[in-house]
Structure formats: C-alpha cells, structure tokens
Design an enzyme around this catalytic site. Structure first.
Site, PDB file in Angstrom:
ATOM      1  N   LEU A 154       0.835  -1.209   0.000  1.00 60.66           N
ATOM      2  CA  LEU A 154       0.000   0.000   0.000  1.00 60.66           C
ATOM      3  C   LEU A 154       0.868   1.256   0.000  1.00 60.66           C
ATOM      4  O   LEU A 154       1.977   1.267   0.541  1.00 60.66           O
ATOM      5  CB  LEU A 154      -0.963  -0.012   1.184  1.00 60.66           C
ATOM      6  CG  LEU A 154      -0.535   0.446   2.575  1.00 60.66           C
ATOM      7  CD1 LEU A 154      -0.647   1.956   2.734  1.00 60.66           C
ATOM      8  CD2 LEU A 154      -1.405  -0.233   3.611  1.00 60.66           C
ATOM      9  N   HIS A 155       0.357   2.283  -0.629  1.00 61.91           N
ATOM     10  CA  HIS A 155       1.073   3.558  -0.704  1.00 61.91           C
ATOM     11  C   HIS A 155       0.054   4.666  -0.866  1.00 61.91           C
ATOM     12  O   HIS A 155      -0.875   4.559  -1.640  1.00 61.91           O
ATOM     13  CB  HIS A 155       2.074   3.561  -1.854  1.00 61.91           C
ATOM     14  CG  HIS A 155       1.534   3.038  -3.152  1.00 61.91           C
ATOM     15  ND1 HIS A 155       1.357   1.693  -3.398  1.00 61.91           N
ATOM     16  CD2 HIS A 155       1.130   3.672  -4.264  1.00 61.91           C
ATOM     17  CE1 HIS A 155       0.866   1.525  -4.613  1.00 61.91           C
ATOM     18  NE2 HIS A 155       0.703   2.710  -5.164  1.00 61.91           N
ATOM     19  N   GLN A 156       0.253   5.711  -0.097  1.00 60.79           N
ATOM     20  CA  GLN A 156      -0.649   6.867  -0.157  1.00 60.79           C
ATOM     21  C   GLN A 156      -0.059   7.922  -1.085  1.00 60.79           C
ATOM     22  O   GLN A 156       1.045   8.406  -0.890  1.00 60.79           O
ATOM     23  CB  GLN A 156      -0.830   7.446   1.237  1.00 60.79           C
ATOM     24  CG  GLN A 156      -1.528   8.796   1.257  1.00 60.79           C
ATOM     25  CD  GLN A 156      -2.646   8.842   2.264  1.00 60.79           C
ATOM     26  OE1 GLN A 156      -3.751   8.360   2.020  1.00 60.79           O
ATOM     27  NE2 GLN A 156      -2.357   9.382   3.422  1.00 60.79           N
TER      28      GLN A 156
END
Ligand SMILES: [Zn+2]
Length: 183
Positions: free
Chosen positions: A143-145
């Site tokens: 996951l990466h914002q």
C-alpha cells in the site's frame, strides 16, 4: 524526437506505477528513465516499494525515512512533486497496518503537504490510496498513499529548473528540495 543532442542519457532508479504516458517535460533533450517495471508477482521479493529503502536517498528518490514508513517521489508523477507515503512492511491493505504505521503514514502525509506548500506554493492536493487492482493500484501488493500537489492550471513545480533540465534531473532536484525542507 528530433533535435536530439549528444548529451549522455540520464538514468534514474526509483519506484512508481508505470503508465503509458509520455512525459515530454523537456523539449530539447530526451530523458531516459530506468524505472521499475511491473513486479512479476505480489511477493515482497518482487516489490519495488520493498526494494527502494535499500537504495540511497538519491537513487531511490527517497524524501524522508521514518520509523515505520517512508516518503518517496513517484518516478512516474501525475504532477511535479507527486510523492507517496508507504510503510516499510509489505502489506497490501490499509486494514493490515498497525496503529503505529497508520499514525506515521498520517503524520508524514501532513508533513508532506506542509513541505510541498512551503517549497512550491501548491494550491491544493489530491491525496489517497488505491486499494486493489480494480481500484487502480498499479502495485497493489504494497500500500502507498499518493500525495499529488495541484496548482491553478497545474503549472510547473519549479519553472526555472523545469525549463532546462531533463525529467530525471528534475526529479533529483525536486527530491533534494523536499528532503531539505522536510528536515
Ligand atoms: Zn513491498
């Protein structure tokens, strides 16, 4: 493109989600990017988000390293200054983050906004996570914002530098500016 010069190509490692867009930010020179291609599978061993922290800050375009999460420029930016905040741990889903990871991702997202505003005068931001391939995540396993700065008309992040440098050089300069302002 015509008008190519004899300048050597500029290579830049890093991480991001390759799309099929050409990035013609530099009208006079070709910019070469040796980026991460799509991982072969969803394992940590194939994951560019797991590999980038082992690179130097300059090689990986790492802007800041926290305890459980780090901030990294996107190698394939939607806009100049587009960075991503992600945990070091190879987790796909936001619900899998520990309380500490979630808190640090939130804090680093806020810090990224402050830093980008200070450096570039961004007028707004798009912030968010694409969860799952169906939601648009190119590398869904880690996951990466996204933190994407926006300007009226989305003008260049750094007009003076952007006019004359190739994209990899621009990314390196952007990283240097943001990392210095973050400290
Ligand atoms: Zn990973």
């Amino acid at each position: 493109m015509s008008g190519a010069t004899d300048d050597p190509p500029v290579f830049q490692a890093g991480v991001g989600e390759p799309d099929d867009l050409d990035r013609l930010w530099t009208p006079h020179r070709m910019a070469y990017i040796r980026g991460e291609s799509k991982p072969a599978d969803d394992s940590a061993g194939e994951c560019p988000f797991c590999r980038v922290p082992s690179l130097t800050d300059g090689e990986g375009l790492v802007v800041h390293r926290g305890e459980t999460a780090y901030a990294v420029l996107n190698l394939y930016p939607y806009a100049p200054g587009h960075l991503m905040v992600c945990p070091y741990r190879h987790v796909a889903d936001y619900t899998e983050t520990t309380d500490q990871e979630a808190a640090e991702i939130a804090a680093m997202t806020k810090r990224a906004m402050t830093v980008i505003r200070a450096v570039s005068g961004a007028a707004g931001f798009n912030i968010g996570m694409n969860q799952g391939h169906i939601a648009g995540a190119g590398i869904a396993a880690h996951l990466h914002q996204h933190v994407v700065p926006r300007w009226p008309g989305d003008q260049n992040f750094m007009p003076i530098i952007g006019r004359t440098k190739t994209l990899p050089e621009l990314l390196a300069d952007t990283r240097d500016l943001l990392a210095a302002a973050w400290a």
